[in-house]
Design a protein around this motif. Structure first.
Motif, short mmCIF file in Angstrom:
data_model
loop_
_atom_site.label_atom_id
_atom_site.label_comp_id
_atom_site.label_asym_id
_atom_site.label_seq_id
_atom_site.Cartn_x
_atom_site.Cartn_y
_atom_site.Cartn_z
N ARG A 133 19.21 46.36 11.68
CA ARG A 133 20.27 45.50 12.22
C ARG A 133 21.36 45.26 11.16
O ARG A 133 22.55 45.16 11.51
N LEU A 134 20.95 45.18 9.90
CA LEU A 134 21.92 45.00 8.82
C LEU A 134 22.83 46.22 8.72
O LEU A 134 24.06 46.10 8.62
N ASN A 135 22.23 47.41 8.74
CA ASN A 135 23.03 48.64 8.68
C ASN A 135 23.90 48.80 9.94
O ASN A 135 25.01 49.33 9.87
N ARG A 136 23.37 48.33 11.06
CA ARG A 136 24.15 48.40 12.30
C ARG A 136 25.41 47.53 12.17
O ARG A 136 26.48 47.90 12.68
N ALA A 137 25.31 46.39 11.48
CA ALA A 137 26.48 45.52 11.31
C ALA A 137 27.60 46.26 10.58
O ALA A 137 28.79 46.10 10.92
N VAL A 138 27.24 47.08 9.59
CA VAL A 138 28.25 47.88 8.88
C VAL A 138 28.90 48.87 9.84
O VAL A 138 30.13 49.01 9.88
N ALA A 139 28.06 49.56 10.64
CA ALA A 139 28.59 50.56 11.58
C ALA A 139 29.49 49.91 12.62
O ALA A 139 30.55 50.44 12.96
N VAL A 140 29.09 48.74 13.13
CA VAL A 140 29.92 48.01 14.10
C VAL A 140 31.23 47.60 13.45
O VAL A 140 32.31 47.68 14.07
N GLY A 141 31.17 47.18 12.18
CA GLY A 141 32.38 46.81 11.47
C GLY A 141 33.35 47.97 11.32
O GLY A 141 34.57 47.77 11.33
N GLU A 142 32.82 49.17 11.19
CA GLU A 142 33.69 50.35 11.09
C GLU A 142 34.19 50.78 12.46
O GLU A 142 35.34 51.21 12.61
#
Length: 381
Positions: A301-310
């Protein structure tokens, strides 16, 4: 002396001894003695059948040990079954050995150590150096693991997921000491993929190859970390990328998605982008949605937050991050990155400095410190 050959034969020889009825711990000791004997004898008198020679010598070592043991009477039947010297059976029990070494009763560290020794053919000294611990400490760890397995039967179906977790942990150790654990993990996973037809085994192998392809570009000449977006993509190994993508495509075609295939798909999308600016973040975010569904892991979920931010903008990424526990490893570093992308340099600089204090490694700490210094310099001007 071909030490690579010896290492490749070790698991099948050990598995043969165990299948014939030898206790795992005693069999492993006997195989190690046979390997020492091979190092002494083979340079001047190489055998025609290397595996057959090792099986014969290891079995005799085991029998010598059994005769001297207090359990001699229980093992008299084994003494009568000494194999006739000659070509060893072609059957490969390596897969069962993987399952035994990754037994759920073992701690992850013990399972890793035992896998590297029994399946990988590494010495206790090599494993200790790779994990930066004293050889005596690693020897105790391996001995405890072998004692734990002393009463475990070798005839139950193994848990592929447990084996894959162990190999993934080995791969993530990367390189230290005189053993390249990332390369060793790839070698063992290739061996496992040849022994078992499972899409997640293929997915893990693809993931390892795709990550390993970027290895040369991950650090600068001074040893400092180079973020993915800043890496020289010309230094990526296109051969490993092509192989990883082909293995992944074949696995995905079987329509049995698992977490390693999903992770490999994300790595493949990064590898497919000629420049960081051309990364397909929308697809990556969608794959992270799949990973969350498969694992419900806070780290995912933490890595997903980065991807969503991009994909959807930094504020969308920060909103996704706000739903997560701030105590998660790298949470502060991710928050710093997203605040910088949102233009809040003062908050980002403060968070980078805070993240540096929490960093688990010196290289990561130095990288985050440089990021904070870079933003502070911009703020002063």
């Amino acid at each position: 002396m071909d030490e690579a050959l010896l290492r490749s034969l070790t698991p099948s020889v050990l598995a043969l001894l165990v299948r014939r009825g030898a206790d795992f711990a005693a069999a492993e000791d006997a195989v190690q003695e046979a390997l020492v004997e091979a190092l002494r004898v083979w340079p001047s008198d190489p055998p025609r059948d290397a595996k057959g020679w090792l099986v014969t010598v290891a079995w005799r070592k085991f029998l010598d040990q059994a005769r001297a043991d207090t359990a001699r009477r229980r093992r008299e039947d084994l003494v009568m079954e000494e194999p006739v010297p000659g070509t060893a059976p072609a059957a490969d029990d390596t897969l069962r050995l993987y399952f035994l070494c990754a037994h759920p009763s073992l701690t992850p560290s013990s399972a890793i150590a035992l896998t590297l020794r029994a399946v990988g053919g590494l010495t206790t000294r090599q494993i200790a150096r790779a994990y930066l611990v004293p050889e005596a400490t690693m020897a105790q760890r391996i001995s405890r693991a072998k004692r734990t397995l002393a009463g475990v039967r070798f005839d139950r179906p193994g848990d592929v997921a447990t084996v894959l977790r162990v190999l993934y942990l080995v791969f993530n150790e990367g390189y230290s000491g005189d053993v390249d654990l990332a390369a060793e993990a790839i070698r063992l996973t290739r061996q496992l993929a040849a022994a078992v037809d499972h899409p997640e085994v293929a997915g893990l192998l693809a993931l390892m190859l795709l990550h390993h392809a970027r290895r040369a570009a991950r650090t600068a000449p001074d040893g400092s970390l180079v973020p993915l977006a800043e890496q020289d993509r010309g230094r990526w190994d296109t051969g490993l990328i092509a192989e990883g993508v082909a293995i992944l495509q074949a696995a995905l075609a079987r329509d049995r998605l698992g977490e390693y295939q999903a992770q490999a798909a994300i790595a493949a999308l990064h590898a497919d982008a000629p420049r960081a600016e051309e990364t397909d973040w929308v697809q990556i975010a969608e794959w992270y949605d799949e990973l969350v569904r498969l694992t419900d892991s806070p780290v995912v979920r933490l890595n997903r937050a980065v991807a969503v931010g991009e994909a959807d903008g930094p504020r969308a990424g920060l909103a996704a991050l706000a739903a997560l526990d701030a105590a998660l490893p790298r949470h502060t570093a991710v928050a710093a990155y997203l605040h910088e992308r949102d233009g809040d340099l003062e908050t980002a600089a403060r968070l980078y400095a805070e993240a540096a204090h929490k960093a688990p490694s010196l290289s990561e700490r130095q990288h985050l410190t440089r990021q904070a210094a870079r933003l502070n310099a911009r703020l002063r001007h």
